[in-house]
Design a protein around this motif. Structure first.
Motif, PDB file in Angstrom:
ATOM      1  N   ALA A  79       0.836  -1.199   0.000  1.00 47.34           N
ATOM      2  CA  ALA A  79       0.000   0.000   0.000  1.00 47.34           C
ATOM      3  C   ALA A  79       0.869   1.247   0.000  1.00 47.34           C
ATOM      4  O   ALA A  79       2.036   1.210   0.389  1.00 47.34           O
ATOM      5  CB  ALA A  79      -0.921   0.004   1.218  1.00 47.34           C
ATOM      6  N   LYS A  90       0.771   5.535   1.084  1.00 46.86           N
ATOM      7  CA  LYS A  90       0.075   6.597   1.795  1.00 46.86           C
ATOM      8  C   LYS A  90      -0.097   7.757   0.812  1.00 46.86           C
ATOM      9  O   LYS A  90       0.896   8.303   0.320  1.00 46.86           O
ATOM     10  CB  LYS A  90       0.859   7.022   3.037  1.00 46.86           C
ATOM     11  CG  LYS A  90       0.916   5.925   4.087  1.00 46.86           C
ATOM     12  CD  LYS A  90       1.505   6.418   5.391  1.00 46.86           C
ATOM     13  CE  LYS A  90       1.518   5.309   6.447  1.00 46.86           C
ATOM     14  NZ  LYS A  90       0.160   4.807   6.769  1.00 46.86           N
ATOM     15  N   ARG A 132      -4.400   9.199   3.512  1.00 48.33           N
ATOM     16  CA  ARG A 132      -5.093   7.926   3.643  1.00 48.33           C
ATOM     17  C   ARG A 132      -4.229   6.838   3.008  1.00 48.33           C
ATOM     18  O   ARG A 132      -3.456   7.103   2.088  1.00 48.33           O
ATOM     19  CB  ARG A 132      -6.471   7.962   2.961  1.00 48.33           C
ATOM     20  CG  ARG A 132      -7.439   8.970   3.569  1.00 48.33           C
ATOM     21  CD  ARG A 132      -7.830   8.585   4.979  1.00 48.33           C
ATOM     22  NE  ARG A 132      -8.794   9.510   5.569  1.00 48.33           N
ATOM     23  CZ  ARG A 132      -8.483  10.568   6.302  1.00 48.33           C
ATOM     24  NH1 ARG A 132      -7.199  10.862   6.525  1.00 48.33           N
ATOM     25  NH2 ARG A 132      -9.431  11.335   6.805  1.00 48.33           N
ATOM     26  N   THR A 133      -4.380   5.605   3.488  1.00 51.88           N
ATOM     27  CA  THR A 133      -3.566   4.493   3.016  1.00 51.88           C
ATOM     28  C   THR A 133      -4.380   3.629   2.060  1.00 51.88           C
ATOM     29  O   THR A 133      -5.509   3.225   2.384  1.00 51.88           O
ATOM     30  CB  THR A 133      -3.086   3.643   4.196  1.00 51.88           C
ATOM     31  OG1 THR A 133      -2.403   4.482   5.133  1.00 51.88           O
ATOM     32  CG2 THR A 133      -2.139   2.550   3.730  1.00 51.88           C
ATOM     33  N   GLY A 173       5.683   5.446   0.044  1.00 50.14           N
ATOM     34  CA  GLY A 173       5.623   3.984   0.019  1.00 50.14           C
ATOM     35  C   GLY A 173       6.073   3.456  -1.337  1.00 50.14           C
ATOM     36  O   GLY A 173       6.756   4.160  -2.075  1.00 50.14           O
ATOM     37  N   TYR A 207      -7.215  -2.130   8.396  1.00 50.67           N
ATOM     38  CA  TYR A 207      -7.062  -1.002   7.474  1.00 50.67           C
ATOM     39  C   TYR A 207      -7.675   0.282   8.012  1.00 50.67           C
ATOM     40  O   TYR A 207      -7.183   1.373   7.739  1.00 50.67           O
ATOM     41  CB  TYR A 207      -7.728  -1.329   6.142  1.00 50.67           C
ATOM     42  CG  TYR A 207      -6.932  -2.214   5.213  1.00 50.67           C
ATOM     43  CD1 TYR A 207      -5.612  -2.563   5.472  1.00 50.67           C
ATOM     44  CD2 TYR A 207      -7.507  -2.691   4.047  1.00 50.67           C
ATOM     45  CE1 TYR A 207      -4.894  -3.358   4.609  1.00 50.67           C
ATOM     46  CE2 TYR A 207      -6.791  -3.499   3.165  1.00 50.67           C
ATOM     47  CZ  TYR A 207      -5.493  -3.826   3.458  1.00 50.67           C
ATOM     48  OH  TYR A 207      -4.785  -4.622   2.595  1.00 50.67           O
ATOM     49  N   GLU A 263      -7.977   8.360   9.892  1.00 43.33           N
ATOM     50  CA  GLU A 263      -6.616   7.838   9.984  1.00 43.33           C
ATOM     51  C   GLU A 263      -5.768   8.690  10.926  1.00 43.33           C
ATOM     52  O   GLU A 263      -4.910   8.180  11.648  1.00 43.33           O
ATOM     53  CB  GLU A 263      -5.982   7.778   8.595  1.00 43.33           C
ATOM     54  CG  GLU A 263      -4.675   7.026   8.567  1.00 43.33           C
ATOM     55  CD  GLU A 263      -4.333   6.455   7.208  1.00 43.33           C
ATOM     56  OE1 GLU A 263      -3.143   6.196   6.973  1.00 43.33           O
ATOM     57  OE2 GLU A 263      -5.249   6.263   6.389  1.00 43.33           O
TER      58      GLU A 263
END
Length: 258
Positions: free
Chosen positions: A29, A31, A71-72, A115, A229, A236
């Motif tokens: 994933a 970010k 958000r991821t 990421g 998640y 988040e």
């Protein structure tokens, strides 16, 4: 972004261009950082120059008026030769900053990202795989299925709010759980020896499924990978602040997680 495709009534697949990323795992994933209202591009978060906790403190310390919402999201697919990757967004009324951005994204709209990173590693000796998740886990479940060696037995349980949100997942035995409890759906499932389970989605659901698999089905803890998640009714940022408070108190930041 270079394209936005509505793949189900509540899911938009957006292609982001400008990064030759490589996924370390199928569930990897990123970010994503989104522009605030009135901005064309997000104000960049501080660069990661030390440990992740220090970076996250610096990010949360940014004033609300300038801190980009983060958000991821799972990376659904990558095309390094084209320097682009796909992200599937769940969109709905009263959604948060990511949902709002994806619902109205136009060609050329910009986000920033950090990421990718992932957790999916199959233990040696695992002969088949059990995948459990809600709608937010669908991109990772699909990627895990696609990346599995040919002939690997795969069984997936996916909860959705409506039959219209079901997607084609060739290569696996998939049970769609529509407006029902995943633990109940799993209760009469026979778990053969050699299973590796992967669970992801809303944190309380992940916790319940993990406990069911370990306490009731007798799976070894090392045979279960899990990731909360999101948490119901918490952003988040809320979850991150709570994690930092626990660290400052000398507690495990993930103790309340599955």
């Amino acid at each position: 972004m270079t394209s936005a495709d509505r793949i189900t009534p509540g899911t938009v697949r957006i292609t982001l261009h400008g990064a030759e990323i490589v996924r370390p795992t199928p569930d990897a994933a990123v970010k994503l950082f989104f522009p605030l209202p009135g901005q064309d591009t997000p104000k960049l978060a501080p660069p990661v120059t030390g440990d992740v906790v220090s970076w996250y403190r610096a990010y949360l310390a940014m004033p609300d008026a300038v801190r980009p919402p983060m958000r991821t999201y799972t990376v659904r697919a990558t095309r390094p030769n084209l320097a682009e990757f796909d992200v599937d967004f769940v969109v709905h009324d009263h959604g948060g900053p990511a949902s709002r951005w994806a619902s109205s994204a136009q060609l050329g709209d910009t986000v920033a990202f950090l990421g990718p990173a992932g957790i999916y590693v199959v233990p040696e000796g695992a002969r088949w795989r059990l995948l459990v998740g809600d709608r937010t886990a669908l991109p990772a479940i699909a990627s895990i299925i696609e990346s599995a060696p040919a002939g690997t037995p795969l069984r997936a349980f996916v909860s959705v709010d409506d039959h219209a949100e079901c997607q084609s997942l060739p290569g696996a035995d998939v049970r769609w759980v529509v407006r029902d409890d995943l633990v109940e759906a799993l209760r009469f499932t026979r778990l053969e020896d050699g299973v590796h389970a992967w669970i992801a989605g809303e944190a309380s659901m992940v916790r319940a499924v993990r406990r069911h698999l370990i306490d009731e089905c007798g799976l070894d803890r090392h045979a279960v990978s899990f990731h909360g998640y999101w948490r119901r009714n918490l952003s988040e940022e809320d979850v991150g602040r709570e994690g930092l408070r626990r660290i400052d108190a000398g507690l495990d930041p993930n103790e309340d997680d599955p």
